[in-house]
Design an enzyme around this catalytic site. Structure first.
Site, PDB file in Angstrom:
ATOM      1  N   TRP A  22       0.573  -1.103   0.063  1.00  0.00           N
ATOM      2  CA  TRP A  22       0.118   0.231  -0.285  1.00  0.00           C
ATOM      3  C   TRP A  22       0.837   1.194   0.029  1.00  0.00           C
ATOM      4  CZ3 TRP A  22      -0.231  -3.590   3.878  1.00  0.00           C
ATOM      5  CH2 TRP A  22       0.773  -3.540   4.808  1.00  0.00           C
ATOM      6  N   GLU A  44      -4.635   1.495   6.687  1.00  0.00           N
ATOM      7  CA  GLU A  44      -4.598   1.844   8.065  1.00  0.00           C
ATOM      8  C   GLU A  44      -5.605   1.285   8.751  1.00  0.00           C
ATOM      9  OE1 GLU A  44      -2.286   3.363   9.105  1.00  0.00           O
ATOM     10  OE2 GLU A  44      -1.077   4.349   7.612  1.00  0.00           O
ATOM     11  N   GLN A  49      -3.919  -1.965  15.704  1.00  0.00           N
ATOM     12  CA  GLN A  49      -3.614  -2.959  16.571  1.00  0.00           C
ATOM     13  C   GLN A  49      -3.171  -4.250  15.931  1.00  0.00           C
ATOM     14  OE1 GLN A  49      -4.212  -2.275  20.164  1.00  0.00           O
ATOM     15  NE2 GLN A  49      -3.128  -0.545  19.138  1.00  0.00           N
ATOM     16  N   LEU A  87      -8.668 -11.918  11.098  1.00  0.00           N
ATOM     17  CA  LEU A  87      -8.012 -10.603  11.138  1.00  0.00           C
ATOM     18  C   LEU A  87      -8.284 -10.058  12.477  1.00  0.00           C
ATOM     19  CD1 LEU A  87      -5.752  -9.081   9.672  1.00  0.00           C
ATOM     20  CD2 LEU A  87      -7.373  -7.446   8.715  1.00  0.00           C
ATOM     21  N   TYR A 127      -5.836   8.974  14.910  1.00  0.00           N
ATOM     22  CA  TYR A 127      -4.767   8.260  14.370  1.00  0.00           C
ATOM     23  C   TYR A 127      -4.998   8.298  12.955  1.00  0.00           C
ATOM     24  CZ  TYR A 127      -1.603   5.111  12.015  1.00  0.00           C
ATOM     25  OH  TYR A 127      -0.964   4.461  11.075  1.00  0.00           O
ATOM     26  N   ASP A 145       0.722   6.840  16.681  1.00  0.00           N
ATOM     27  CA  ASP A 145       0.295   5.321  17.192  1.00  0.00           C
ATOM     28  C   ASP A 145       1.251   5.113  18.163  1.00  0.00           C
ATOM     29  OD1 ASP A 145       2.774   5.162  15.727  1.00  0.00           O
ATOM     30  OD2 ASP A 145       2.338   3.413  14.634  1.00  0.00           O
ATOM     31  N   THR A 298      -9.205 -10.452  23.898  1.00  0.00           N
ATOM     32  CA  THR A 298      -8.461  -9.210  24.640  1.00  0.00           C
ATOM     33  C   THR A 298      -8.557  -9.417  26.110  1.00  0.00           C
ATOM     34  OG1 THR A 298      -9.109  -8.126  22.628  1.00  0.00           O
ATOM     35  CG2 THR A 298      -8.266  -6.731  24.639  1.00  0.00           C
TER      36      THR A 298
END
Length: 356
Positions: A22, A44, A49, A87, A127, A145, A298
């Site tokens: 990219w 982006e 993360q 992902l 961000y 970031d 998480t």
DNA sequence: AAGACGTGGCT
DNA sequence: TAGCCAAGTCT
């Protein structure tokens, strides 16, 4: 001082920029090549993360299948969610579609070219708005970031723990953002953080900022940035039911848009808690597998008890619906559900989809 | 505003 | 290996 810092970093970047699908190389950018805002935005979102290594294949598949924002806006939700499977942070995929449709329906098909305009888009925060502004449009917006936080905390030997230190570190970063080459500069700081100024064992000896770095002088670089300690993850339990019909179809459900794994395909199951309630989607003879599926999210650990069944053609489930074997691929499942599939598939493998 | 929200790789 | 970490955003 400031100009020296910026120039040293850009010189380092010109010689050491990483190559990514990219990205427009510093040489190409100098030659006048403009990045495609759609591809910058897509990368982006995926990189939030998430490591470059994990993103690369997903980015190539997405942009091959949906080359423009109009193509993506016209896609089926289920296709996009299936392509995103594995992902993680699935709200990003739901917002990706929302955003593409917003750009097509409300922005004339072109991404906003201001920081404020970008910030209004679903899934785009400070961000990403800064990154797209600077990388796609060469606007001198600050980009902060995790890499930039680490680099700034070391460059200025800032010991205030994150996230409290975020505003200070942002001001340090803002003061260094150049009018000239802001896109290359943003990518340069992130490359520096990813390859030299790493979390552990930073390679200070070959860093273009080793002389001005305050933490390097103080010997504190490896322990920065400080972070407030994390809470331990609780253990949760649950049940997952894998039913296969005699024609080979699998019983699957699309999870509600809100919450964990929202919008993703999965096996019908119980709640995930200390004491989950069994609630099979079919009244049949379920067989409990010996092995359990372990997965860590998480904020909690999960152990799933897997139950399987072969069911007749006229089975009427109370949850989910049967998906023909030809229309199902385990790669369209989020990872925890794929782990369940891996356990269940072997004992269920002998069903022949063709015999119906 | 603190917690929800995934996953895989590395030490 | 158990924990840390990666180009954060939303509520």
């Amino acid at each position: 001082m400031r100009d020296r810092l910026i120039n040293d970093l850009l010189d380092w970047y010109d010689a050491n920029a990483r190559v990514m699908p990219w990205r427009v190389s510093p040489a190409d950018r100098k030659a006048g090549v403009k990045p495609d805002p759609y591809r910058v935005w897509m990368s982006e979102i995926m990189l939030q993360q998430t490591t470059v290594a994990a993103v690369r294949d997903y980015f190539n598949r997405f942009t091959a299948r949906w080359p423009t924002v109009a193509d993506l806006a016209a896609a089926d939700d289920a296709d996009v969610m299936a392509e995103w499977a594995g992902l993680g942070y699935y709200a990003r995929a739901r917002n990706l579609l929302k955003c593409a449709r917003f750009v097509v329906d409300e922005c004339g098909g072109a991404f906003p070219d201001t920081h404020a305009g970008l910030l209004k888009l679903p899934g785009v925060g400070p961000y990403t708005a800064g990154a797209v502004s600077s990388i796609a449009y060469n606007l001198p917006e600050v980009v902060v970031d995790g890499n930039v936080e680490r680099v700034m905390s070391r460059l200025y030997d800032e010991h205030t723990p994150l996230p409290a230190a975020k505003p200070v570190l942002t001001e340090y970063a803002r003061a260094l953002t150049p009018i000239d080459r802001p896109g290359d500069y943003a990518q340069a700081v992130m490359d520096l953080g990813a390859t030299i100024c790493t979390p552990r064992n930073p390679a200070c000896g070959i860093c273009p900022w080793r002389d001005p770095c305050a933490a390097r002088a103080a010997g504190t670089a490896p322990e920065l940035p400080k972070k407030t300690p994390k809470k331990p993850k609780p253990e949760r339990l649950g049940f997952a039911y894998v039913a296969r019909r005699e024609d080979g179809a699998w019983l699957l459900e699309t999870r509600p848009d809100k919450g964990l794994l929202g919008g993703m395909l999965g096996w019908p199951g119980s709640d995930w808690s200390d004491a989950p309630k069994t609630n099979p989607p079919l009244d049949t003879d379920w067989q409990t597998l010996n092995a359990t599926a372990r997965h860590t999210f998480t904020h909690f650990h999960l152990t799933l008890t897997v139950l399987i069944a072969r069911v007749p053609k006229d089975a009427a489930p109370s949850a989910g619906s049967f998906v023909p074997a030809a229309d199902f691929s385990p790669s369209s499942l989020p990872t925890v559900m794929r782990k369940v599939y891996d356990l269940a598939a072997d004992p269920l493998r002998h069903i022949d989809p063709d015999q119906s």
